[in-house]
Design a protein around this motif. Structure first.
Motif, short mmCIF file in Angstrom:
data_model
loop_
_atom_site.label_atom_id
_atom_site.label_comp_id
_atom_site.label_asym_id
_atom_site.label_seq_id
_atom_site.Cartn_x
_atom_site.Cartn_y
_atom_site.Cartn_z
N VAL A 114 62.32 50.55 54.44
CA VAL A 114 63.39 50.78 55.42
C VAL A 114 64.03 49.48 55.89
CG1 VAL A 114 62.30 52.91 56.22
CG2 VAL A 114 61.77 50.75 57.38
N THR A 118 67.68 49.67 58.23
CA THR A 118 67.30 50.12 59.57
C THR A 118 66.73 48.98 60.41
OG1 THR A 118 64.96 50.67 59.25
CG2 THR A 118 66.57 52.26 58.42
N ASN A 119 66.38 49.29 61.65
CA ASN A 119 65.72 48.31 62.53
C ASN A 119 64.21 48.34 62.38
OD1 ASN A 119 65.51 50.86 63.63
ND2 ASN A 119 65.59 50.16 65.75
N GLY A 120 63.72 49.03 61.37
CA GLY A 120 62.29 49.09 61.11
C GLY A 120 61.89 48.23 59.94
N GLU A 131 57.95 59.11 62.31
CA GLU A 131 58.19 57.68 62.51
C GLU A 131 59.59 57.28 62.03
OE1 GLU A 131 53.80 55.68 61.99
OE2 GLU A 131 54.75 56.53 60.20
N LEU A 132 60.03 57.87 60.93
CA LEU A 132 61.32 57.52 60.35
C LEU A 132 62.49 57.94 61.24
CD1 LEU A 132 60.63 58.46 56.62
CD2 LEU A 132 60.96 56.16 57.54
N ASN A 134 62.75 57.93 64.29
CA ASN A 134 62.90 57.06 65.46
C ASN A 134 63.62 55.76 65.15
OD1 ASN A 134 61.64 58.71 67.44
ND2 ASN A 134 59.63 58.15 66.64
N LEU A 135 63.92 55.54 63.87
CA LEU A 135 64.61 54.31 63.47
C LEU A 135 66.12 54.47 63.60
CD1 LEU A 135 62.59 53.42 60.24
CD2 LEU A 135 62.24 52.57 62.56
N ASP A 136 66.81 53.34 63.74
CA ASP A 136 68.27 53.32 63.79
C ASP A 136 68.79 53.01 62.39
OD1 ASP A 136 70.96 52.96 64.19
OD2 ASP A 136 70.76 51.48 65.80
N LYS A 151 70.53 58.51 62.75
CA LYS A 151 69.17 58.77 62.26
C LYS A 151 69.12 58.91 60.73
CE LYS A 151 67.76 58.92 66.49
NZ LYS A 151 67.07 57.71 67.05
#
Length: 329
Positions: A114, A118-120, A131-132, A134-136, A151
């Motif tokens: 990711v 994303t920011n993850g 968990e996924l 919740n990522l941007d 999302k």
């Protein structure tokens, strides 16, 4: 006593006539294998319905314009907002990448991690859906402020949005042949309209063959870029070692031959997705004679788009529906 070379030359399998027989036997075996285990192509009428729908304002009518990863230049790739933006900007369809979360849920994601979008951080194989989500998914996009908080969607969510917007879907399957075939089979069963508005594509012939095994009514395509094993998209060598580069170049030749002479027939594909630099009128005609349509990727400038729409009249995949953008390999 005969020398090793003399003994070798006298061996039946190395003599001229025997070598010819051996080569002929291999060739016949290959074609018998294809004839026995190949899947027939889906009827042309349904293929044309999928590849040339009436919706869309960007193309000339005959040509379909497909937003790559939902149009990753115009909105965060592989997201619901990208699908909506593509529709708003006149796309005929969207290309979406299928991956899986750690708990086996089909999601939209191009990479195996990711990190890029994303920011993850971390591999998908170690992240559950909870968990996924919740990522941007807009965090690394050039328009991150505009689309902040977007999302990662599930495959189901994306498909429902495409059906609502009447967009053709190009499912790009990166791997996981068995899991992908099972997930898509359930999806087609739940949404039968997909048989007439979607196509399953992959660089991996095993994925396409497995999909046809799972559901032979699904329209499929092989994706290909010549020299992909030995060279990067911009033409630079993948390897510093001359020996390894030469070996991979040889494998590239074999792979290219297989795609154009064996694999397409074995899988019974309806379309061939090819990197734009290798498309010509002669190339389009080659596939037309085999009942296969050409789709070019990734066409990112207006000059290129005019060429594909007006001269070649073949579908193309683009990163942007609204402006020129950098080449994508």
């Amino acid at each position: 006593m005969k020398s090793p070379c003399t003994r070798l030359s006298s061996c039946w399998c190395c003599s001229g006539p025997a070598a010819l027989v051996w080569t002929t036997a291999l060739t016949v075996s290959l074609y018998l294998f294809v004839a026995i285990f190949r899947f027939p192509q889906v009827p042309t009428s349904r293929t044309r319905q999928v590849l040339h729908p009436h919706k869309g304002t960007v193309g000339s009518g005959k040509v379909s314009v497909v937003a790559h990863r939902g149009g990753g230049h115009d909105a965060p790739e592989n997201t619901i907002i990208a699908i909506r933006e593509a529709s708003k900007n006149g796309a005929t369809g969207v290309e979406l990448d299928l991956e899986f979360s750690a708990d086996g849920v089909p999601i939209l994601m191009h990479d195996e991690t990711v990190d890029r979008t994303t920011n993850g951080s971390g591999p998908l194989s170690q992240m559950t859906l909870s968990e996924l989500v919740n990522l941007d998914a807009a965090a690394k996009h050039r328009l991150s402020d505009k689309f902040a908080g977007e999302k990662i969607p599930t495959l189901e969510e994306a498909v429902e949005e495409c059906i609502k917007l009447q967009l053709t879907i190009y499912f790009d399957v990166k791997g996981h042949p068995d899991e992908a075939a099972a997930a898509l089979k359930l999806l087609y069963k739940k949404h039968p309209v997909l048989y007439n508005c979607s196509i399953v594509c992959s660089f991996e012939p095993k994925v396409i063959y497995r999909m046809r095994q799972s559901d032979p009514e699904v329209i499929t395509a092989l994706t290909h870029r010549p020299w992909s094993l030995s060279r990067l998209g911009d033409g630079a060598s993948r390897f510093s070692s001359p020996w390894k580069h030469s070996w991979m170049t040889l494998l590239d030749l074999v792979l290219d031959w297989a795609h154009h002479h064996v694999l397409w027939k074995l899988c019974g594909i309806s379309a061939f997705l090819i990197q734009k630099n290798f498309v010509s009128p002669e190339y389009v005609q080659y596939w037309a004679e085999r009942g296969v349509e050409v789709v070019a990727w990734t066409v990112n400038t207006q000059v290129e788009k005019d060429y594909y729409q007006e001269l070649l009249q073949v579908n193309y995949i683009t990163d942007s529906l609204v402006e020129d953008c950098d080449p994508h390999y």
